[in-house]
Each structure stands twice: as C-alpha cells, then as structure tokens.
Scaffold this active site. Structure first.
Site, PDB file in Angstrom:
ATOM      1  N   SER A   1       2.986  -4.325  -5.576  1.00 17.76           N
ATOM      2  CA  SER A   1       2.260  -3.068  -5.778  1.00 17.76           C
ATOM      3  C   SER A   1       3.107  -2.127  -6.627  1.00 17.76           C
ATOM      4  O   SER A   1       4.206  -1.731  -6.211  1.00 17.76           O
ATOM      5  CB  SER A   1       1.966  -2.417  -4.426  1.00 17.76           C
ATOM      6  OG  SER A   1       1.618  -1.061  -4.634  1.00 17.76           O
TER       7      SER A   1
ATOM      8  N   HIS B   1      -0.677  -5.578  -8.293  1.00 14.08           N
ATOM      9  CA  HIS B   1      -1.548  -4.795  -7.415  1.00 14.08           C
ATOM     10  C   HIS B   1      -1.518  -3.331  -7.860  1.00 14.08           C
ATOM     11  O   HIS B   1      -0.453  -2.706  -7.922  1.00 14.08           O
ATOM     12  CB  HIS B   1      -1.045  -4.946  -5.980  1.00 14.08           C
ATOM     13  CG  HIS B   1      -1.897  -4.312  -4.939  1.00 14.08           C
ATOM     14  ND1 HIS B   1      -3.041  -4.897  -4.429  1.00 14.08           N
ATOM     15  CD2 HIS B   1      -1.765  -3.131  -4.276  1.00 14.08           C
ATOM     16  CE1 HIS B   1      -3.568  -4.114  -3.506  1.00 14.08           C
ATOM     17  NE2 HIS B   1      -2.814  -3.022  -3.400  1.00 14.08           N
TER      18      HIS B   1
ATOM     19  N   ASP C   1      -2.833   0.353  -7.046  1.00 17.49           N
ATOM     20  CA  ASP C   1      -3.379   1.197  -5.982  1.00 17.49           C
ATOM     21  C   ASP C   1      -3.975   2.465  -6.576  1.00 17.49           C
ATOM     22  O   ASP C   1      -3.241   3.374  -6.977  1.00 17.49           O
ATOM     23  CB  ASP C   1      -2.260   1.575  -5.004  1.00 17.49           C
ATOM     24  CG  ASP C   1      -1.882   0.428  -4.089  1.00 17.49           C
ATOM     25  OD1 ASP C   1      -2.783  -0.133  -3.445  1.00 17.49           O
ATOM     26  OD2 ASP C   1      -0.684   0.090  -4.026  1.00 17.49           O
TER      27      ASP C   1
ATOM     28  N   MET D   1      -5.821   5.853  -6.030  1.00 16.47           N
ATOM     29  CA  MET D   1      -6.040   6.814  -4.935  1.00 16.47           C
ATOM     30  C   MET D   1      -6.627   8.103  -5.489  1.00 16.47           C
ATOM     31  O   MET D   1      -6.161   8.596  -6.523  1.00 16.47           O
ATOM     32  CB  MET D   1      -4.708   7.146  -4.260  1.00 16.47           C
ATOM     33  CG  MET D   1      -3.997   5.932  -3.705  1.00 16.47           C
ATOM     34  SD  MET D   1      -2.455   6.415  -2.935  1.00 16.47           S
ATOM     35  CE  MET D   1      -1.864   4.818  -2.397  1.00 16.47           C
TER      36      MET D   1
ATOM     37  N   HIS E   1      -7.019  -2.151  -6.283  1.00 13.72           N
ATOM     38  CA  HIS E   1      -7.349  -1.716  -4.916  1.00 13.72           C
ATOM     39  C   HIS E   1      -7.833  -0.272  -4.993  1.00 13.72           C
ATOM     40  O   HIS E   1      -7.040   0.638  -5.206  1.00 13.72           O
ATOM     41  CB  HIS E   1      -6.079  -1.857  -4.053  1.00 13.72           C
ATOM     42  CG  HIS E   1      -6.234  -1.373  -2.647  1.00 13.72           C
ATOM     43  ND1 HIS E   1      -5.154  -1.194  -1.808  1.00 13.72           N
ATOM     44  CD2 HIS E   1      -7.334  -1.040  -1.907  1.00 13.72           C
ATOM     45  CE1 HIS E   1      -5.579  -0.766  -0.632  1.00 13.72           C
ATOM     46  NE2 HIS E   1      -6.895  -0.658  -0.670  1.00 13.72           N
TER      47      HIS E   1
ATOM     48  N   MET F   1      -8.948   2.969  -3.546  1.00 17.40           N
ATOM     49  CA  MET F   1      -8.988   3.843  -2.361  1.00 17.40           C
ATOM     50  C   MET F   1      -9.649   5.141  -2.792  1.00 17.40           C
ATOM     51  O   MET F   1      -9.000   6.186  -2.950  1.00 17.40           O
ATOM     52  CB  MET F   1      -7.551   4.081  -1.853  1.00 17.40           C
ATOM     53  CG  MET F   1      -6.980   2.865  -1.162  1.00 17.40           C
ATOM     54  SD  MET F   1      -5.183   2.905  -1.043  1.00 17.40           S
ATOM     55  CE  MET F   1      -4.743   2.185  -2.604  1.00 17.40           C
TER      56      MET F   1
ATOM     57  N   MET G   1      -5.951  -4.137   5.806  1.00 16.53           N
ATOM     58  CA  MET G   1      -4.886  -3.135   5.631  1.00 16.53           C
ATOM     59  C   MET G   1      -3.996  -3.159   6.871  1.00 16.53           C
ATOM     60  O   MET G   1      -4.485  -3.026   7.998  1.00 16.53           O
ATOM     61  CB  MET G   1      -5.481  -1.732   5.449  1.00 16.53           C
ATOM     62  CG  MET G   1      -6.138  -1.474   4.102  1.00 16.53           C
ATOM     63  SD  MET G   1      -5.091  -1.793   2.661  1.00 16.53           S
ATOM     64  CE  MET G   1      -3.728  -0.642   2.939  1.00 16.53           C
TER      65      MET G   1
ATOM     66  N   ASP H   1      -1.851  -5.920   3.235  1.00 17.56           N
ATOM     67  CA  ASP H   1      -1.255  -4.870   2.395  1.00 17.56           C
ATOM     68  C   ASP H   1      -0.667  -3.779   3.279  1.00 17.56           C
ATOM     69  O   ASP H   1      -1.397  -3.122   4.020  1.00 17.56           O
ATOM     70  CB  ASP H   1      -2.361  -4.304   1.483  1.00 17.56           C
ATOM     71  CG  ASP H   1      -1.865  -3.246   0.526  1.00 17.56           C
ATOM     72  OD1 ASP H   1      -0.655  -2.986   0.476  1.00 17.56           O
ATOM     73  OD2 ASP H   1      -2.713  -2.671  -0.193  1.00 17.56           O
TER      74      ASP H   1
HETATM   75  C1  DX5 Z   1      -0.968   1.650   0.601  1.00 19.87           C
HETATM   76  C2  DX5 Z   1      -1.152   0.747  -0.571  1.00 19.87           C
HETATM   77  C3  DX5 Z   1      -0.170  -0.374  -0.635  1.00 19.87           C
HETATM   78  C4  DX5 Z   1       1.261   0.053  -0.778  1.00 19.87           C
HETATM   79  C5  DX5 Z   1       2.112  -0.978  -0.100  1.00 19.87           C
HETATM   80  O1  DX5 Z   1      -1.969   2.592   0.600  1.00 19.87           O
HETATM   81  O2  DX5 Z   1      -2.439   0.164  -0.540  1.00 19.87           O
HETATM   82  O3  DX5 Z   1      -0.534  -1.300  -1.640  1.00 19.87           O
HETATM   83  O4  DX5 Z   1       1.668   0.194  -2.108  1.00 19.87           O
HETATM   84  O5  DX5 Z   1       3.415  -0.556  -0.110  1.00 19.87           O
HETATM   85  P1  DX5 Z   1       4.519  -1.125   0.873  1.00 19.87           P
HETATM   86  O6  DX5 Z   1       4.631  -2.605   0.609  1.00 19.87           O
HETATM   87  O7  DX5 Z   1       5.720  -0.351   0.505  1.00 19.87           O
HETATM   88  O8  DX5 Z   1       4.046  -0.865   2.287  1.00 19.87           O
HETATM   89 ZN    ZN Z   2      -2.894  -1.497  -1.952  1.00 18.31          ZN
END
Ligand code: DX5
Ligand code: ZN
Length: 214
Positions: A9, A32, A34, A36, A65, A67, A136, A172
């Site tokens: 990620s 990956h 993320d 947000m 991903h 969110m 998750m 994740d």
């Molecule tokens: C959290 C994200 C993850 C995050 C994981 O909201 O969806 O993908 O980057 O990070 P680590 O591996 O540090 O928990």
């Molecule tokens: Zn993620």
C-alpha cells in the site's frame, strides 16, 4: 490454494520520493492505492491523478481501494486507468450488484471491502458478481494500525463462503511477517501491507519473504 499475491500500500510510502519508493517494491503483484475522501473515512489521501503517475513509474497493475461515500461517481474516474482491481466498500453501496456489474462491464475485476463490524452475509447473493472480497482487518482510514484479532474468524468464514469460486480473499491492515503465516492459514490469499513493506530495509526481499509464507 492459489498463489499468494502481495500488494504493497503506497499510503505508507514516502510521498516526497514516490517514484523511488515504487521502484523499491518493483516485485509486487499489485500496487494497492488507498483512495480516501475525508467522509467515509476521516482521512484524505489521493485520487486518479496520483494513481496515473504511479502507473508511469512501474509496470505493475493497480489495486484500487475506494474508501469513498460515492463509489459510483468515483469508479468512472478510475476505469480509464484500467486498474487490475477496483474495490468498493459494502457500507457505501445502495445498489451493490449494479455497481459490481459496472466495474466488470468495463473489463476490470470487481472487489467488495467489508469494515471489521460488517457481516459477510450481505455478499451471499452477489458472489457471482465479484472477483475479490476484502476483509478489512483494521478500521479503514489510516496505515500503521494493529490487526484486530477477531478478524481471524471472519477470514475463515469468508474462505468458507467462497468455496470453489474463483474469488480472491484479500486482507488489509496491520499485516506483517509476524502475523502473516497465521492469516494465510485462516484462508487469505491476497495480502495488502503498507508500513511493514515500506519500513523494511529491503522491501523487495520483504515481499519475497511474504510470498513464501504459504
Ligand atoms: C487502511 C488502508 C490500508 C493501509 C494498510 O485504511 O486501507 O491499505 O494502508 O496499512 P498498514 O499495512 O500499515 O496497516
Ligand atoms: Zn487499503
């Protein structure tokens, strides 16, 4: 079991040197991303412009991903990038089946993510419409959180639900070499890891070690 896929990620990357950071994970199966929106999750991260820049540095498919509270609008911004996967959150989709069909119609694999408290049961009637279930293992929004131990049971239940279907089971949040073996034994086959990979001295060696955890 299918080959283990490792998806670093980039949320945990040093954004001042994103190009260099991506070259440090050049043996990853997916990158990956993320996304947000500051609404579905408290944090804000990045969108399609950064995702496009990532593609220009490494020839590795993206695992997007989302969110965000408005996945249907957001999907349209990522489809032109042709990512490997687009994963939306169950909690944000009023018409989940339609959204999954839209992603697949675009020739992209469709995933559904579930927050830790969200039951698996809501996926029962869309199993033929998805390619990936993301359990998750932390509450989404931030990197560097602790794996929630009760998610073990959920991963096992998801593996059971999937049965023989060609659906990847992704996890994740809070995953490192410390707990990976156990998580894989519960049934996960697609691993997201942020902090553990990017904080490693040699992320490529770390990814290889993760891949061998089967
Ligand atoms: C959290 C994200 C993850 C995050 C994981 O909201 O969806 O993908 O980057 O990070 P680590 O591996 O540090 O928990
Ligand atoms: Zn993620």
């Amino acid at each position: 079991m299918d080959k283990l896929l490792i998806c670093p990620s980039i949320l945990a990357a040093d954004f001042r040197h994103l190009g260099d950071e991506l070259r440090r994970v050049a043996n990853a199966d997916y990158i990956h991303v993320d996304v947000m929106d500051g609404h579905f999750v408290p944090n804000l991260s990045f969108g399609p412009m950064i995702a496009k820049a990532v593609q220009e540095v490494v020839d590795i498919p993206l695992d997007v991903h989302l969110m965000v509270t408005n996945p249907d609008d957001c999907i349209e911004r990522f489809i032109p990038l042709r990512p490997g996967f687009i994963t939306i959150h169950y909690e944000t989709c009023t018409h989940l089946q339609r959204t999954l069909v839209r992603i697949r119609e675009a020739g992209i694999k469709a995933g559904v993510a579930l927050n830790p408290h969200t039951p698996l049961a809501g996926l029962e009637y869309v199993l033929d419409d998805l390619d990936l279930i993301l359990v998750m293992t932390v509450n989404p929004g931030y990197g560097g959180q602790e794996f929630i131990p009760s998610m073990d049971q959920k991963i096992k239940a998801a593996r059971h639900l999937i049965g023989q279907r060609p659906i990847r089971l992704q996890v994740d949040g809070g995953i490192s070499l410390e707990n990976l073996h156990h998580i894989v034994a519960c049934g996960a086959d697609t691993i997201v890891a942020g902090s553990a990979v990017f904080q490693a001295q040699d992320p490529m060696v770390y990814i290889d070690k993760m891949r061998a955890a089967q």
